[in-house]
Design a protein around this motif. Structure first.
Motif, mmCIF file in Angstrom:
data_model
loop_
_atom_site.group_PDB
_atom_site.id
_atom_site.type_symbol
_atom_site.label_atom_id
_atom_site.label_comp_id
_atom_site.label_asym_id
_atom_site.label_seq_id
_atom_site.Cartn_x
_atom_site.Cartn_y
_atom_site.Cartn_z
ATOM 1 N N PHE A 20 0.783 -1.166 -0.292
ATOM 2 C CA PHE A 20 0.042 0.054 -0.058
ATOM 3 C C PHE A 20 0.962 1.214 0.054
ATOM 4 C CE2 PHE A 20 -2.613 3.147 1.567
ATOM 5 C CZ PHE A 20 -3.876 3.007 0.959
ATOM 6 N N GLU A 21 1.721 1.342 0.764
ATOM 7 C CA GLU A 21 2.936 2.424 0.956
ATOM 8 C C GLU A 21 3.588 2.350 -0.284
ATOM 9 O OE1 GLU A 21 4.288 5.970 2.674
ATOM 10 O OE2 GLU A 21 2.634 4.361 3.040
ATOM 11 N N CYS A 22 3.956 1.535 -1.091
ATOM 12 C CA CYS A 22 4.451 1.309 -2.480
ATOM 13 C C CYS A 22 3.792 2.228 -3.430
ATOM 14 C CB CYS A 22 4.755 -0.033 -2.862
ATOM 15 S SG CYS A 22 6.142 -0.947 -2.146
ATOM 16 N N HIS A 23 2.426 2.032 -3.378
ATOM 17 C CA HIS A 23 1.535 2.476 -4.267
ATOM 18 C C HIS A 23 1.465 4.013 -3.760
ATOM 19 C CE1 HIS A 23 -2.656 4.011 -4.283
ATOM 20 N NE2 HIS A 23 -2.516 3.724 -5.396
ATOM 21 N N GLU A 24 1.429 4.427 -2.784
ATOM 22 C CA GLU A 24 1.395 5.750 -2.480
ATOM 23 C C GLU A 24 2.375 6.631 -2.621
ATOM 24 O OE1 GLU A 24 -1.523 7.460 -0.238
ATOM 25 O OE2 GLU A 24 -2.181 5.700 -1.334
ATOM 26 N N VAL A 25 3.767 6.069 -2.350
ATOM 27 C CA VAL A 25 4.941 6.881 -2.661
ATOM 28 C C VAL A 25 5.171 7.049 -4.091
ATOM 29 C CG1 VAL A 25 6.089 6.475 -0.504
ATOM 30 C CG2 VAL A 25 6.471 4.902 -2.361
ATOM 31 N N LEU A 26 4.945 5.928 -4.801
ATOM 32 C CA LEU A 26 5.388 6.013 -6.401
ATOM 33 C C LEU A 26 4.395 6.897 -7.029
ATOM 34 C CD1 LEU A 26 7.790 5.108 -7.499
ATOM 35 C CD2 LEU A 26 6.535 3.189 -8.370
ATOM 36 N N GLU A 27 2.758 6.751 -6.545
ATOM 37 C CA GLU A 27 1.913 7.521 -7.330
ATOM 38 C C GLU A 27 1.932 8.920 -6.999
ATOM 39 O OE1 GLU A 27 -2.658 6.756 -7.937
ATOM 40 O OE2 GLU A 27 -2.332 7.534 -5.817
ATOM 41 N N GLU A 28 2.370 9.422 -5.691
ATOM 42 C CA GLU A 28 2.721 10.890 -5.614
ATOM 43 C C GLU A 28 3.864 11.355 -6.446
ATOM 44 O OE1 GLU A 28 4.298 13.224 -1.658
ATOM 45 O OE2 GLU A 28 2.746 11.608 -1.199
ATOM 46 N N TYR A 29 4.697 10.535 -6.739
ATOM 47 C CA TYR A 29 5.919 10.952 -7.217
ATOM 48 C C TYR A 29 5.266 11.083 -8.889
ATOM 49 C CZ TYR A 29 10.216 10.867 -10.079
ATOM 50 O OH TYR A 29 11.346 10.839 -10.966
ATOM 51 N N TRP A 30 4.725 10.148 -9.260
ATOM 52 C CA TRP A 30 4.270 9.927 -10.565
ATOM 53 C C TRP A 30 3.291 11.316 -11.037
ATOM 54 C CZ3 TRP A 30 -0.879 8.460 -12.482
ATOM 55 C CH2 TRP A 30 -0.895 8.317 -14.081
ATOM 56 N N LYS A 31 2.407 11.669 -10.007
ATOM 57 C CA LYS A 31 1.676 12.943 -10.091
ATOM 58 C C LYS A 31 2.325 13.942 -9.866
ATOM 59 C CE LYS A 31 -2.676 10.645 -9.137
ATOM 60 N NZ LYS A 31 -4.001 10.621 -7.997
ATOM 61 N N GLU A 32 3.549 14.038 -9.779
ATOM 62 C CA GLU A 32 4.130 15.624 -9.679
ATOM 63 C C GLU A 32 4.375 16.304 -11.118
ATOM 64 O OE1 GLU A 32 7.919 14.925 -7.720
ATOM 65 O OE2 GLU A 32 7.212 14.501 -5.850
ATOM 66 N N LYS A 33 4.462 15.517 -12.133
ATOM 67 C CA LYS A 33 4.468 15.935 -13.305
ATOM 68 C C LYS A 33 2.910 16.387 -13.817
ATOM 69 C CE LYS A 33 8.822 13.842 -14.882
ATOM 70 N NZ LYS A 33 9.369 13.074 -15.685
ATOM 71 N N GLU A 34 2.796 17.116 -14.856
ATOM 72 C CA GLU A 34 1.662 17.501 -15.564
ATOM 73 C C GLU A 34 1.204 16.126 -16.145
ATOM 74 O OE1 GLU A 34 -0.115 20.239 -15.466
ATOM 75 O OE2 GLU A 34 1.207 20.851 -14.184
ATOM 76 N N ALA A 35 0.047 15.865 -16.416
ATOM 77 C CA ALA A 35 -0.736 14.818 -16.925
ATOM 78 C C ALA A 35 0.135 14.056 -18.270
ATOM 79 C CB ALA A 35 -1.973 14.972 -17.026
ATOM 80 N N ILE A 36 0.387 15.059 -19.220
ATOM 81 C CA ILE A 36 0.837 14.942 -20.386
ATOM 82 C C ILE A 36 2.222 14.375 -20.462
ATOM 83 C CG2 ILE A 36 1.684 17.428 -20.699
ATOM 84 C CD1 ILE A 36 -0.129 15.664 -23.441
ATOM 85 N N ASP A 37 2.977 14.767 -19.232
ATOM 86 C CA ASP A 37 4.456 14.295 -19.212
ATOM 87 C C ASP A 37 4.697 13.177 -18.100
ATOM 88 O OD1 ASP A 37 5.362 16.382 -20.751
ATOM 89 O OD2 ASP A 37 5.094 17.713 -19.083
ATOM 90 N N ARG A 38 3.420 12.603 -17.866
ATOM 91 C CA ARG A 38 3.884 11.575 -16.744
ATOM 92 C C ARG A 38 4.114 10.186 -17.686
ATOM 93 N NH1 ARG A 38 -1.828 12.370 -13.329
ATOM 94 N NH2 ARG A 38 -1.075 14.328 -12.368
#
Length: 172
Positions: A20-38
């Motif tokens: 669950f924490e794996c999901h949380e930390v990586l999703e937060e990182y992934w969402k730091e970029k604009e949707a088009i740049d993810r």
């Protein structure tokens, strides 16, 4: 060399098996970029963690869906996965094997991601040692707070956002 969120993901994946924490930390990182740049390869890694979380809980349908999606992403994004120090070919094979296990509704068994970069493995070993953890230790299946982590989180912000979006749709 590797993003801190990715190292945190690897730590939680292999040391405390907190998917669950794996999901949380990586999703937060992934969402730091604009949707088009993810970058979609992050989604594949997130889906592996979510798939294993579901498998461990006996949610075979949810696990199968996540692992199949992850396998497709990892296969298509092999260059990016290899650049993260993993062996993408071996990982796809491992995911295929896990998909067979989930399809047969076999019990969950912990897995380790195939790290190919020796320097990454050294960094991970150092992280584990500094936290007095064992790299690759199996999941503690008796730890209810780990196995059922999603039921223990505060979701009031998510519920409020859904309420707002529903209200906007009703008005608009």
């Amino acid at each position: 060399m590797y993003p801190k969120a990715y190292l945190d993901y690897l730590y939680h994946f292999h040391c405390d098996r907190d998917y669950f924490e794996c999901h949380e930390v990586l999703e937060e990182y992934w969402k730091e970029k604009e949707a088009i740049d993810r970058e979609i390869h992050w989604v594949g890694l997130i889906q592996i963690a979510v798939g294993l979380y579901h498998h461990r809980r006996g949610n075979f349908k949810g696990s199968l869906r996540m692992l199949q999606n992850a396998c497709r992403v990892i296969g298509k994004e092999s260059s990016a996965i290899n650049a993260l120090g993993l062996d993408s070919g071996r990982l796809v094979k491992m995911l295929d094997e896990r998909i067979v296990c989930v399809t047969k509704q076999e019990p969950y068994v912990s897995m380790n991601l195939p790290i190919a970069d020796p320097d990454l493995q050294l960094s991970c070993d150092a992280l584990a040692k500094s936290a007095s953890k064992v790299w690759g230790a199996p999941s503690d299946l008796l730890d209810g707070s780990l196995v059922n982590r999603h039921t223990l989180r505060d979701r009031s912000d998510v519920i409020e956002e859904r309420r707002k979006q529903l209200e906007l749709r009703r008005k608009g």
